[in-house]
Design a protein around this motif. Structure first.
Motif, PDB file in Angstrom:
ATOM      1  N   LEU A  82       0.803  -1.116  -0.175  1.00  0.00           N
ATOM      2  CA  LEU A  82       0.031   0.110   0.005  1.00  0.00           C
ATOM      3  C   LEU A  82       0.790   1.287  -0.137  1.00  0.00           C
ATOM      4  N   VAL A  83       1.941   1.530   0.699  1.00  0.00           N
ATOM      5  CA  VAL A  83       2.946   2.502   0.734  1.00  0.00           C
ATOM      6  C   VAL A  83       3.605   2.501  -0.474  1.00  0.00           C
ATOM      7  N   ALA A  84       4.063   1.417  -1.048  1.00  0.00           N
ATOM      8  CA  ALA A  84       4.818   1.665  -2.241  1.00  0.00           C
ATOM      9  C   ALA A  84       3.732   2.243  -3.498  1.00  0.00           C
ATOM     10  N   VAL A  85       2.594   1.646  -3.616  1.00  0.00           N
ATOM     11  CA  VAL A  85       1.756   2.124  -4.430  1.00  0.00           C
ATOM     12  C   VAL A  85       0.964   3.579  -4.387  1.00  0.00           C
ATOM     13  N   PHE A  86       0.672   3.961  -3.070  1.00  0.00           N
ATOM     14  CA  PHE A  86      -0.159   5.211  -2.961  1.00  0.00           C
ATOM     15  C   PHE A  86       0.679   6.466  -2.264  1.00  0.00           C
ATOM     16  N   VAL A  87       1.757   6.147  -1.539  1.00  0.00           N
ATOM     17  CA  VAL A  87       2.609   7.120  -0.968  1.00  0.00           C
ATOM     18  C   VAL A  87       3.537   7.630  -1.954  1.00  0.00           C
ATOM     19  N   ARG A  88       3.527   8.919  -2.079  1.00  0.00           N
ATOM     20  CA  ARG A  88       4.620   9.640  -3.243  1.00  0.00           C
ATOM     21  C   ARG A  88       5.582  10.102  -2.526  1.00  0.00           C
ATOM     22  N   SER A  89       6.683   9.739  -3.197  1.00  0.00           N
ATOM     23  CA  SER A  89       8.152  10.205  -2.682  1.00  0.00           C
ATOM     24  C   SER A  89       8.390  11.715  -2.564  1.00  0.00           C
ATOM     25  N   SER A  90       7.481  12.607  -3.395  1.00  0.00           N
ATOM     26  CA  SER A  90       7.405  13.971  -3.067  1.00  0.00           C
ATOM     27  C   SER A  90       6.923  14.359  -1.671  1.00  0.00           C
ATOM     28  N   PHE A  91       6.168  13.359  -1.107  1.00  0.00           N
ATOM     29  CA  PHE A  91       5.928  13.611   0.231  1.00  0.00           C
ATOM     30  C   PHE A  91       6.886  13.262   1.190  1.00  0.00           C
ATOM     31  N   THR A  92       7.444  11.865   1.096  1.00  0.00           N
ATOM     32  CA  THR A  92       8.507  11.550   1.889  1.00  0.00           C
ATOM     33  C   THR A  92       9.763  12.072   1.861  1.00  0.00           C
ATOM     34  N   GLU A  93       9.934  12.592   0.851  1.00  0.00           N
ATOM     35  CA  GLU A  93      11.447  13.344   0.586  1.00  0.00           C
ATOM     36  C   GLU A  93      11.803  14.629   0.982  1.00  0.00           C
ATOM     37  N   ARG A  94      10.612  15.217   1.459  1.00  0.00           N
ATOM     38  CA  ARG A  94      11.075  16.543   2.058  1.00  0.00           C
ATOM     39  C   ARG A  94      12.116  16.951   2.836  1.00  0.00           C
ATOM     40  N   ARG A  95      13.047  17.953   2.449  1.00  0.00           N
ATOM     41  CA  ARG A  95      14.212  18.138   2.974  1.00  0.00           C
ATOM     42  C   ARG A  95      14.142  19.295   4.130  1.00  0.00           C
ATOM     43  N   SER A  96      15.233  19.333   5.048  1.00  0.00           N
ATOM     44  CA  SER A  96      15.149  20.297   6.058  1.00  0.00           C
ATOM     45  C   SER A  96      16.078  21.535   5.601  1.00  0.00           C
ATOM     46  N   VAL A  97      16.285  21.844   4.232  1.00  0.00           N
ATOM     47  CA  VAL A  97      17.014  23.024   3.717  1.00  0.00           C
ATOM     48  C   VAL A  97      16.113  24.273   4.089  1.00  0.00           C
ATOM     49  N   GLN A  98      14.698  24.180   3.930  1.00  0.00           N
ATOM     50  CA  GLN A  98      13.990  25.512   4.440  1.00  0.00           C
ATOM     51  C   GLN A  98      14.102  25.536   5.863  1.00  0.00           C
ATOM     52  N   GLU A  99      13.787  24.377   6.506  1.00  0.00           N
ATOM     53  CA  GLU A  99      13.499  24.557   7.806  1.00  0.00           C
ATOM     54  C   GLU A  99      14.727  25.074   8.471  1.00  0.00           C
ATOM     55  N   ALA A 100      15.842  24.763   8.033  1.00  0.00           N
ATOM     56  CA  ALA A 100      17.082  25.051   8.660  1.00  0.00           C
ATOM     57  C   ALA A 100      17.331  26.289   8.953  1.00  0.00           C
ATOM     58  N   THR A 101      16.867  27.359   7.890  1.00  0.00           N
ATOM     59  CA  THR A 101      17.024  28.818   8.157  1.00  0.00           C
ATOM     60  C   THR A 101      16.310  29.165   9.205  1.00  0.00           C
ATOM     61  N   HIS A 102      15.090  28.478   9.775  1.00  0.00           N
ATOM     62  CA  HIS A 102      14.567  28.979  10.732  1.00  0.00           C
ATOM     63  C   HIS A 102      14.773  28.644  12.003  1.00  0.00           C
ATOM     64  N   TYR A 103      15.552  27.697  12.257  1.00  0.00           N
ATOM     65  CA  TYR A 103      16.114  27.394  13.608  1.00  0.00           C
ATOM     66  C   TYR A 103      17.535  27.622  13.927  1.00  0.00           C
ATOM     67  N   VAL A 104      17.581  27.874  14.949  1.00  0.00           N
ATOM     68  CA  VAL A 104      19.103  28.142  15.601  1.00  0.00           C
ATOM     69  C   VAL A 104      19.329  27.464  16.772  1.00  0.00           C
ATOM     70  N   GLY A 105      20.754  27.164  16.936  1.00  0.00           N
ATOM     71  CA  GLY A 105      21.347  26.741  18.137  1.00  0.00           C
ATOM     72  C   GLY A 105      21.244  24.991  17.664  1.00  0.00           C
ATOM     73  N   GLY A 106      21.758  24.182  18.863  1.00  0.00           N
ATOM     74  CA  GLY A 106      21.723  22.808  18.778  1.00  0.00           C
ATOM     75  C   GLY A 106      22.939  22.374  18.373  1.00  0.00           C
TER      76      GLY A 106
END
Length: 433
Positions: A202-226
């Motif tokens: 079911l995952v192979a057929v109905f889940v799209r890679s465009s959903f699962t492969e989101r990267r943190s490039v955009q997110e990283a610019t909004h978080y600091v520290g760690g």
């Protein structure tokens, strides 16, 4: 001369085609894909929770002693532990959907092969391989969840835990039904393995890679520290607490049913009810995630560790009645599954720099499941040298107190945090390949 003001008239760059595809999916499509992923994880929980309930019959058929049975019950977690960090590192370069599917198929096949075991060592091999598959699946799912919902990572992780709760509730009770219907402990193992294969398809057929492969490039610019290293103060402390939690939670998962059946002389159905209620409590995981998102890790982990210690004392030193054990088993699941499990994952992710989030998921998996692999053995050895109640008080209550004390050393200022001026794009309608 061309005026510099003309630069303001330059049209904005069109988003990538992959982003437009995700936009067309809409929030409902994205959530349906996430639900399919969670369905696959719930099958993982079914297998994990049903085997301890069947362990007494497995022991009888194969002639295992209590320490051998305890090892069979929880050593699958060693496979998870050994795979966690490598899986987290690999996910920075490998397609998450492919890893998720591969993990689901692997643990499902290993579950079926368990019923063909000739003895102790080949059964142990299948249990360990099932853990390898579970780790691949879990690290991929945690990474997808935290990248898809960066502002609400605790709630996202809590939703993953709800899937585990579903499997943990269904698994023992459906397993007992199939066991009684077919008069064989092998029947539920084969059934759950088959369900896992279907979930992977079911995952192979109905889940799209465009959903699962989101990267943190955009997110990283909004978080600091760690931190950028596992050996920094906060990740190291949380890693140790996670190891202790693995010994606690999987000591309970692996041996509590045997405690009820062999020490308190509960019927198998009553033991399944008590164990299943601990899984039912994990349905509150999104609420636990919401609280973790709002409390500091120090306050959250310390408070939950103390509550876990109280629950452990009530379970192993309290009355031998079904009602008492069922209530406190539910409360233990509420604190451990809905609280500490979610809190430790979220806190480890927050303790690391945003670009290392998949590594943090892998660290959590390695720490909790490497310890968990020996939790049943440690518990059974304590039983052999003391008794059931003392073993529970030492491994569940004592280690919970130690976890709370360690959490007091966490440094709140060193955790990653949302930059004051940051806004995060809607994770349902944006992506970056």
């Amino acid at each position: 001369m061309i005026s510099q003001n003309n630069s303001t008239a330059v049209p904005k760059e069109r988003p990538p085609a992959s982003a437009e595809r995700v936009q067309r999916l809409g929030s409902s499509g994205a959530m349906l894909m996430f639900l399919l992923i969670l369905l696959a994880y719930s099958v993982n929980a079914m297998d994990r929770m049903v085997f301890p309930v069947l362990l007494t019959e497995v022991r009888t058929e194969y002639g295992f002693g209590l320490p051998e049975a305890g090892l069979q019950s929880t050593l699958f977690a060693l496979g998870m532990g050994l795979t966690g960090i490598p899986a987290g590192m690999a996910l920075r370069r490998v397609n998450r959907k492919h890893v998720l599917i591969m993990g689901t198929v692997l643990f499902s096949i290993a579950t079926v092969l368990t019923v063909l075991s000739a003895g102790f060592w080949d059964m142990l091999l299948w249990r360990v391989l099932s853990g390898v598959g579970e780790a691949l699946q879990l690290v991929a799912i945690l990474t997808v969840a935290t990248h898809a919902f960066p502002r609400h990572r605790g709630i996202a992780i809590g939703s993953v835990n709800v899937a585990f709760a579903t499997g943990a509730l269904v698994g023992p009770n459906l397993g007992v039904f199939l066991h009684q219907e077919f008069d064989s402990w092998r029947a539920p193992m084969i059934a759950f393995g088959a369900i896992g294969i279907v979930a992977a398809l079911l995952v192979a057929v109905f889940v799209r890679s465009s959903f699962t492969e989101r990267r943190s490039v955009q997110e990283a610019t909004h978080y600091v520290g760690g931190a950028t290293s596992f050996f920094s103060r906060n990740p190291l402390i949380l890693a140790v607490i996670t190891v202790l939690f693995g010994l606690i939670d999987f000591g309970y998962i692996g041996m509590y049913a045997s405690f009820l059946i062999e020490h308190l002389h509960f019927k198998q159905a009553d033991a399944a009810l008590a164990v299943g209620l601990s899984g039912l409590a994990a349905f509150a995981s999104p609420l636990g995630g919401w609280l973790v998102d709002r409390l500091t890790p120090k306050i959250a982990i310390t408070s939950l560790s103390v509550a876990q210690a109280v629950c452990g004392a009530a379970l192993f030193a309290g009355p031998a009645t079904v009602a008492w054990q069922a209530v406190w088993s539910f409360l233990f699941g509420l604190v451990a599954s809905s609280g500490l499990y979610v809190g430790l994952v979220a806190s480890l992710v927050k303790s690391m720099n945003e670009s290392h989030s998949s590594r943090a998921s892998g660290l959590f998996t390695t720490c909790i499941y490497t310890a968990a692999g020996f939790a049943g053995l440690a518990f059974s050895l304590l039983v052999g040298n003391t008794d059931w109640s003392t073993a529970g008080l030492v491994q569940i209550t004592g280690l919970s107190v130690a976890s709370g004390l360690l959490a007091l050393a966490l440094r709140t200022a060193d955790f990653s945090r949302l930059a004051p001026s940051a806004t995060i794009p809607d994770p349902v309608t944006t992506t970056q390949e």
